[in-house]
Design an enzyme around this catalytic site. Structure first.
Site, PDB file in Angstrom:
ATOM      1  N   LYS A  13       1.071  -1.362  -0.299  1.00  0.00           N
ATOM      2  CA  LYS A  13       0.346   0.032  -0.264  1.00  0.00           C
ATOM      3  C   LYS A  13       0.791   1.103  -0.069  1.00  0.00           C
ATOM      4  CE  LYS A  13       0.970   1.464   4.310  1.00  0.00           C
ATOM      5  NZ  LYS A  13       1.343   2.846   5.282  1.00  0.00           N
ATOM      6  N   ASP A 149      -2.205  -2.295  10.686  1.00  0.00           N
ATOM      7  CA  ASP A 149      -2.147  -1.494   9.534  1.00  0.00           C
ATOM      8  C   ASP A 149      -2.880  -3.556   8.670  1.00  0.00           C
ATOM      9  OD1 ASP A 149      -1.698   1.042   8.919  1.00  0.00           O
ATOM     10  OD2 ASP A 149       0.481   0.321   7.930  1.00  0.00           O
TER      11      ASP A 149
END
Ligand code: ATP
Length: 305
Positions: A13, A149
């Site tokens: 990401k 995350d």
């Protein structure tokens, strides 16, 4: 019929916007971030075995694995893949074992959630390999025990992440663009960056609400105008190569260049493919960054994940 083995792509990401609202008494930070999956991935092969957890790690040729450094990927119980497998096995009392073969391509300790996405892939993969039938929400609740995350990595795509990063709101897919990603040959400790951040004295912050509106409107220009990462000044102060990378990308035609997460990876958003390609080649031949990728945004529906 259930399969005995699975191959999974675990995507990295970037943060299109990263704001830190405050430090909580428990040491965690309350954040507001716009996350985006990108086309750089590790590959995992999961296989059922009789018992235990067996892990092997291999690195892509341009990745080093310095022992004991921030950039080291452990091939033991400390690897997030191993910890994810153990968590699933213990929580659901699975007697059979799993072997995990991890091929790293995502830059390590780079602000791209490499370890988190591998853990997310193991949670999702074991759910399917062992026919556990767990919902995405249940996998996210398990995942957050290992890292803030991980819930996002389970979901993927263009997402608003709040709380410590675990409160997720899915957004429309961000509009396509050409993305240049460059990781200098240093590894940054996320802990160091957060410890040196002073959330009360930040001079510029991302416009997260503005970015959400721009995403809804499908406006890349709108997104670019709202981008900011409050961790950038902390990492940049220690590693000037980050400013050099941003300058080089923007000089080569990036509409905007910014650091991802706690760094040191820098990404540049390009509107024109040709400029992105030329910038990629220049950067690849240059000596500011050891790992350079030309890629784009990835969204789960398009990938059939
Ligand atoms: P984030 O963006 O979530 O802060 P990051 O990109 O900064 O993550 P990682 O690549 O996840 O950082 O690596 C951080 C540390 O985690 C490494 O120094 C490494 O020792 C450890 N680690 C454990 N498991 C893994 C894994 N599967 N892949 C990479 N690093 C791992």
């Amino acid at each position: 019929m259930q399969k005995d083995s699975l191959e999974i792509k675990a995507y990295a990401k970037i943060n299109l916007g990263l704001d830190v609202l405050r430090r909580r008494p428990d040491g965690y930070h309350e954040v507001r971030m716009i996350m985006q999956t990108v086309g750089i991935y590790d590959t995992l092969i999961l296989k059922k075995i009789e018992q235990g957890i067996a892990l092997t790690v291999s690195m892509s040729p341009d990745e080093t694995n310095p022992p004991g450094g921030e950039g080291e990927v452990p091939d033991n119980e400390e690897n997030l893949c191993y910890r994810a497998a153990k968590l699933i096995k213990e929580t659901y009392d699975i007697k059979e074992g799993v072997s995990i073969s991890l091929m790293k391509r995502i830059p390590v300790a780079a602000g791209m959630a490499g370890g988190s996405t591998d853990a997310a892939a193991v949670l999702k993969g074991m759910n399917s390999l062992f026919g556990l039938g767990l919902s995405e929400e249940t996998l996210q609740e398990l995942g957050v025990k290992l890292g803030a995350d991980i819930p996002y990595c389970i979901k993927g795509g263009t997402v608003l992440a709040e709380g410590i990063g675990e409160k997720l709101t899915g957004l429309f897919d961000a509009p396509d663009c050409f993305l240049l990603v460059a990781k200098p040959d240093i590894s940054v400790s996320t802990k160091y960056v957060y410890e040196n951040l002073k959330p009360d004295t930040l001079e510029s912050r991302p416009d997260i609400d503005g970015m959400m509106a721009a995403i809804q409107a499908g406006s890349l220009d709108g997104i670019l105008g709202c981008m900011e990462n409050v961790l950038q000044s902390v990492t940049e102060a220690k590693y000037p190569v980050i400013s050099s990378l941003k300058q080089q990308m923007e000089a080569q035609g990036a509409a905007k260049a910014m650091m991802s997460g706690s760094g040191p990876t820098v990404f540049g958003i390009f509107k024109e493919e040709e400029k992105a390609r030329t910038a990629y080649e220049t950067m690849y031949r240059g000596n500011l960054a050891k790992q350079v990728f030309l890629t784009g945004f990835v969204n789960p529906a398009k990938e059939g994940r």
